[in-house]
Design a protein around this motif. Structure first.
Motif, short mmCIF file in Angstrom:
data_model
loop_
_atom_site.label_atom_id
_atom_site.label_comp_id
_atom_site.label_asym_id
_atom_site.label_seq_id
_atom_site.Cartn_x
_atom_site.Cartn_y
_atom_site.Cartn_z
N GLU A 143 1.75 -8.08 -0.30
CA GLU A 143 1.46 -7.15 -1.39
C GLU A 143 0.02 -6.64 -1.31
O GLU A 143 -0.24 -5.45 -1.54
CB GLU A 143 1.72 -7.84 -2.72
CG GLU A 143 1.62 -6.93 -3.92
CD GLU A 143 1.94 -7.65 -5.22
OE1 GLU A 143 2.17 -6.96 -6.22
OE2 GLU A 143 1.95 -8.89 -5.23
N ARG A 144 -0.90 -7.52 -1.00
CA ARG A 144 -2.31 -7.12 -0.94
C ARG A 144 -2.56 -6.11 0.17
O ARG A 144 -3.17 -5.06 -0.04
CB ARG A 144 -3.20 -8.34 -0.76
CG ARG A 144 -3.34 -9.18 -2.03
CD ARG A 144 -4.39 -10.26 -1.87
NE ARG A 144 -4.52 -11.05 -3.08
CZ ARG A 144 -5.46 -11.97 -3.28
NH1 ARG A 144 -6.35 -12.20 -2.33
NH2 ARG A 144 -5.52 -12.64 -4.41
N VAL A 145 -2.10 -6.44 1.38
CA VAL A 145 -2.37 -5.52 2.50
C VAL A 145 -1.57 -4.24 2.33
O VAL A 145 -2.02 -3.17 2.75
CB VAL A 145 -2.09 -6.20 3.86
CG1 VAL A 145 -3.05 -7.34 4.11
CG2 VAL A 145 -0.64 -6.67 3.97
N SER A 146 -0.40 -4.32 1.71
CA SER A 146 0.40 -3.12 1.46
C SER A 146 -0.29 -2.22 0.44
O SER A 146 -0.32 -0.99 0.59
CB SER A 146 1.80 -3.50 0.96
OG SER A 146 2.53 -4.21 1.95
N THR A 147 -0.84 -2.81 -0.61
CA THR A 147 -1.55 -2.03 -1.63
C THR A 147 -2.77 -1.35 -1.03
O THR A 147 -3.05 -0.18 -1.30
CB THR A 147 -1.98 -2.95 -2.80
OG1 THR A 147 -0.81 -3.52 -3.39
CG2 THR A 147 -2.73 -2.16 -3.86
N GLN A 148 -3.50 -2.08 -0.20
CA GLN A 148 -4.67 -1.49 0.44
C GLN A 148 -4.27 -0.37 1.38
O GLN A 148 -4.92 0.68 1.43
CB GLN A 148 -5.45 -2.58 1.18
CG GLN A 148 -6.12 -3.57 0.23
CD GLN A 148 -6.67 -4.80 0.95
OE1 GLN A 148 -6.42 -4.99 2.13
NE2 GLN A 148 -7.42 -5.61 0.23
N ALA A 149 -3.19 -0.57 2.14
CA ALA A 149 -2.71 0.47 3.06
C ALA A 149 -2.27 1.71 2.29
O ALA A 149 -2.59 2.85 2.67
CB ALA A 149 -1.56 -0.07 3.90
N ALA A 150 -1.55 1.51 1.18
CA ALA A 150 -1.08 2.64 0.38
C ALA A 150 -2.25 3.38 -0.25
O ALA A 150 -2.26 4.61 -0.34
CB ALA A 150 -0.12 2.15 -0.70
#
Length: 271
Positions: A143-150
């Motif tokens: 979730e963290r890396v996905s949020t940062q990527a988004a």
């Protein structure tokens, strides 16, 4: 006065965000919707690389300290559901005075030696390890890396659509980046920390550790964290918010603890 983005910026950004949301939605153990753009294999590789880097940077501690941490970690991880697909957790104690610990996708647990000065007994240590394993169970790394990527994708689309160039463009993108940091990434992190507290509290109780010790632990933490940043500027809830959340969860965790003790789960990890 509320400000809105120009229409020429809203449309491409909305399309990108909707596409990301539809592409990868998941649910946390407590029923919260999550963004998850990465596969389990990718997350395990990230976990392995991060753990290897930590091992390169800090010396390991063996002997009685490691055996003690291993004992607590073994009891906690024995309660991890089988669908987590981690059969063997690697546990290390690192020579570092900071009161810190972590767990990573793929089955890696690290505890800094400084934490053993704050966590006074096996139950308090179990509260920390349970919390960190809770992050893994709740898929927070994804979730963290996905949020940062988004977030980065959205900012890139805005910059391209607006044709932002030069010093003025850099200044505006800096402000947008700060807004994303304090308005998206940090609040998400606080939600994750509170969620990991609850998941970890249940996990330690199921392993036979007294969940009320988590309150004592965070009171110890509070006494060591004078001058901490305000909650809205932190990736973690304030100590008082965290203590209140744990107290509210004890009504659910205590019966799990009593049931575990009745079934013979009585950890005896010696410092």
């Amino acid at each position: 006065m509320q400000r809105t983005l120009p229409s020429r910026l809203r449309t491409p950004l909305a399309i990108a965000m909707v596409g990301l949301t539809l592409a990868a939605c998941s649910t946390s153990p407590l029923g919260r919707n999550q963004l998850a753009l990465f596969s389990n294999d990718e997350l395990e590789q990230m976990g392995q690389q991060s753990f290897a880097q930590y091992q390169e940077e800090l010396p390991e501690v063996g002997g009685a300290a490691h055996d003690y941490v291993q004992c607590v970690a073994d009891a906690i991880t024995a309660e991890v559901p089988a669908d987590t697909q981690v059969d063997d957790w690697e546990v290390k104690v690192f020579d570092d005075d900071s009161a810190n610990a972590f767990a990573l996708p793929g089955g890696y647990i690290g505890v800094n030696s400084g934490l053993l000065d704050i966590a006074e007994d096996q139950d308090q240590l179990a509260a920390v390890i349970g919390h960190e394993v809770g992050h893994v169970l709740a898929n927070h790394a994804n979730e963290r890396v996905s949020t940062q990527a988004a977030t980065q994708t959205g900012l890139s689309i805005l910059q391209s659509a607006a044709g932002l160039e030069g010093a003025a463009g850099e200044q505006l993108m800096g402000l947008l980046g700060a807004g994303a940091q304090y308005g998206v990434i940090l609040p998400f992190s606080r939600k994750q920390e509170s969620e990991a507290d609850k998941v970890g509290l249940d996990l330690m109780a199921e392993a036979g550790f007294n969940p009320s010790a988590s309150i004592d632990l965070w009171q110890n933490m509070a006494s060591q964290s004078q001058g901490a940043p305000p909650e809205w500027l932190s990736t973690h809830p304030s100590n008082q918010s965290r203590i209140q959340g744990l107290q509210d969860r004890l009504d659910e965790a205590t019966p799990l603890y009593e049931q575990a003790r009745a079934s013979g789960k009585r950890p005896n990890c010696q410092r």
